[in-house]
Design a protein around this motif. Structure first.
Motif, short mmCIF file in Angstrom:
data_model
loop_
_atom_site.label_atom_id
_atom_site.label_comp_id
_atom_site.label_asym_id
_atom_site.label_seq_id
_atom_site.Cartn_x
_atom_site.Cartn_y
_atom_site.Cartn_z
N LEU A 1 0.81 -1.21 0.00
CA LEU A 1 0.00 0.00 0.00
C LEU A 1 0.85 1.26 0.00
O LEU A 1 0.34 2.37 0.14
CB LEU A 1 -0.93 0.00 1.23
CG LEU A 1 -1.93 -1.16 1.28
CD1 LEU A 1 -2.75 -1.09 2.57
CD2 LEU A 1 -2.86 -1.14 0.07
N SER A 2 2.15 1.10 -0.15
CA SER A 2 3.05 2.26 -0.16
C SER A 2 2.89 3.05 -1.45
O SER A 2 2.49 2.50 -2.49
CB SER A 2 4.50 1.80 -0.01
OG SER A 2 4.85 0.95 -1.08
N LYS A 3 3.21 4.34 -1.41
CA LYS A 3 3.12 5.17 -2.60
C LYS A 3 4.31 4.91 -3.51
O LYS A 3 5.30 4.31 -3.12
CB LYS A 3 3.03 6.64 -2.20
CG LYS A 3 1.73 6.99 -1.48
CD LYS A 3 1.64 8.48 -1.20
CE LYS A 3 0.31 8.83 -0.54
NZ LYS A 3 0.18 10.28 -0.27
N GLY A 4 4.21 5.42 -4.74
CA GLY A 4 5.28 5.20 -5.69
C GLY A 4 4.95 4.06 -6.63
O GLY A 4 3.84 3.54 -6.65
N LYS A 5 5.94 3.66 -7.43
CA LYS A 5 5.74 2.61 -8.43
C LYS A 5 5.56 1.27 -7.72
O LYS A 5 6.47 0.74 -7.11
CB LYS A 5 6.94 2.57 -9.37
CG LYS A 5 6.82 1.57 -10.51
CD LYS A 5 5.89 2.06 -11.61
CE LYS A 5 6.04 1.25 -12.89
NZ LYS A 5 5.53 -0.12 -12.80
N ARG A 6 4.38 0.70 -7.82
CA ARG A 6 4.10 -0.57 -7.12
C ARG A 6 3.39 -1.58 -8.00
O ARG A 6 2.97 -2.64 -7.53
CB ARG A 6 3.26 -0.29 -5.87
CG ARG A 6 1.92 0.36 -6.12
CD ARG A 6 1.23 0.76 -4.82
NE ARG A 6 -0.11 1.25 -5.05
CZ ARG A 6 -0.41 2.47 -5.48
NH1 ARG A 6 0.57 3.34 -5.71
NH2 ARG A 6 -1.67 2.84 -5.68
N HIS A 7 3.24 -1.25 -9.31
CA HIS A 7 2.60 -2.16 -10.25
C HIS A 7 3.58 -2.53 -11.36
O HIS A 7 4.59 -1.85 -11.55
CB HIS A 7 1.34 -1.52 -10.83
CG HIS A 7 0.28 -1.25 -9.81
ND1 HIS A 7 0.15 -0.04 -9.17
CD2 HIS A 7 -0.71 -2.04 -9.32
CE1 HIS A 7 -0.87 -0.09 -8.33
NE2 HIS A 7 -1.40 -1.29 -8.40
N PRO A 8 3.28 -3.56 -12.13
CA PRO A 8 4.24 -4.05 -13.13
C PRO A 8 4.41 -3.12 -14.34
O PRO A 8 3.56 -2.28 -14.64
CB PRO A 8 3.61 -5.38 -13.58
CG PRO A 8 2.59 -5.72 -12.56
CD PRO A 8 2.11 -4.43 -12.01
N THR A 9 5.53 -3.35 -15.02
CA THR A 9 5.78 -2.76 -16.34
C THR A 9 5.83 -3.90 -17.34
O THR A 9 6.58 -4.86 -17.16
CB THR A 9 7.11 -1.98 -16.37
OG1 THR A 9 7.01 -0.86 -15.48
CG2 THR A 9 7.42 -1.49 -17.77
N VAL A 10 5.01 -3.81 -18.39
CA VAL A 10 4.97 -4.85 -19.42
C VAL A 10 5.52 -4.25 -20.71
O VAL A 10 4.95 -3.31 -21.27
CB VAL A 10 3.53 -5.36 -19.64
CG1 VAL A 10 3.51 -6.47 -20.70
CG2 VAL A 10 2.92 -5.86 -18.33
N GLU A 11 6.64 -4.78 -21.16
CA GLU A 11 7.29 -4.25 -22.36
C GLU A 11 6.54 -4.67 -23.63
O GLU A 11 5.67 -5.55 -23.60
CB GLU A 11 8.75 -4.72 -22.42
CG GLU A 11 9.61 -4.28 -21.25
CD GLU A 11 9.97 -2.79 -21.29
OE1 GLU A 11 9.70 -2.15 -22.33
OE2 GLU A 11 10.51 -2.28 -20.30
N SER A 12 6.90 -4.07 -24.75
CA SER A 12 6.23 -4.28 -26.02
C SER A 12 6.24 -5.75 -26.47
O SER A 12 7.18 -6.49 -26.17
CB SER A 12 6.88 -3.44 -27.11
OG SER A 12 6.80 -2.06 -26.79
N HIS A 13 5.17 -6.14 -27.15
CA HIS A 13 5.03 -7.46 -27.78
C HIS A 13 4.93 -8.62 -26.80
O HIS A 13 5.05 -9.79 -27.19
CB HIS A 13 6.18 -7.73 -28.76
CG HIS A 13 6.30 -6.69 -29.84
ND1 HIS A 13 5.42 -6.60 -30.89
CD2 HIS A 13 7.18 -5.67 -30.00
CE1 HIS A 13 5.76 -5.58 -31.67
NE2 HIS A 13 6.82 -4.99 -31.15
N ALA A 14 4.69 -8.32 -25.53
CA ALA A 14 4.50 -9.40 -24.55
C ALA A 14 3.08 -9.97 -24.69
O ALA A 14 2.17 -9.31 -25.18
CB ALA A 14 4.72 -8.88 -23.13
#
Length: 232
Positions: free
Chosen positions: A113-126
């Motif tokens: 529940l902390s602030k900041g980037k806490r979700h995934p990054t999905v790169e192109s063509h995945a």
């Protein structure tokens, strides 16, 4: 690319990628994932202008109509295709880049529940298979595949496949391979195949005393075991 061009590209992307689409009329009734992106694009544009209540309201309407929950602050690139769409959740700090294919029941969620980037990054063509849960501030590399119902909590390198709970990273794919998530290695099947074959050879050798039989079968068993090791 402005919002109207991006929305147009979303509609054209469905026509290019879904063989189940027979006419344009179907786009308006049978593609909740497409309409979820439509509501998201509008909400995201307003969110970037500093508004908060109206974008969240638009997202709520979109979620009610499509059963797809996309936070307006999430970043979603061009030509993203959410197939079927039902049950997809994309969190506030998630980043989905261009030409990503997402199936139903996928979650791009957080683990704190902390602030900041806490979700995934999905790169192109995945490709994210049906029911997959990708959790935390991790990266799914370019061209990676996530098997159906997998739970991913660690980075997945580009061009690899991740399957299982928790997901395991399997060997690299062929470059330029088709974006399919049904053609995935089954490491459990491979090792059981090896063990059953090995036991059968040992039992036959003990019963007959024929050492040559073991030597003859050993080459095939070595190949099976090598396939298993390469998959890990």
């Amino acid at each position: 690319m402005n919002i109207f061009t991006t929305i147009k590209e979303d509609f054209l992307n469905v026509k290019r990628n879904d063989p189940a689409l027979h006419n344009t009329f179907e786009l308006f009734f049978n593609y909740p994932g497409l309409w979820a992106l439509f509501f998201y694009r509008i909400a995201h544009a307003l969110y970037n202008k500093g508004l908060r209540f109206i974008p969240r309201f638009i997202s709520a309407v979109g979620q009610f109509l499509t059963t797809v929950d996309i936070h307006p602050a999430a970043t979603i690139g061009c030509r993203v295709f959410i197939d079927h769409g039902v049950g997809v959740v994309i969190g506030e700090t998630a980043v989905v880049k261009d030409d990503v294919l997402i199936y139903q029941q996928v979650t791009l969620g957080g683990v704190s529940l902390s602030k900041g980037k806490r979700h995934p990054t999905v790169e192109s063509h995945a490709v994210i298979g049906a029911g997959a849960k990708i959790l935390g501030n991790i990266t799914i590399g370019e061209g990676a595949k996530i098997g159906a119902n997998s739970v991913v909590v660690k980075d997945v390198p580009a061009g690899t496949t991740a399957v299982g709970i928790p997901a395991r990273i399997l060997s690299c794919q062929a470059k330029g391979s088709e974006l399919r998530h049904d053609m995935l290695p089954d490491v459990n099947k491979e090792i059981f195949h090896y063990l059953i074959k090995r036991i059968a050879v040992l039992e036959e050798t003990i019963k007959t005393g024929n050492i040559k039989l073991m030597e003859k079968e050993d080459h095939e068993l070595t190949e099976i075991y090598s396939t298993f090791i390469k998959s890990m």
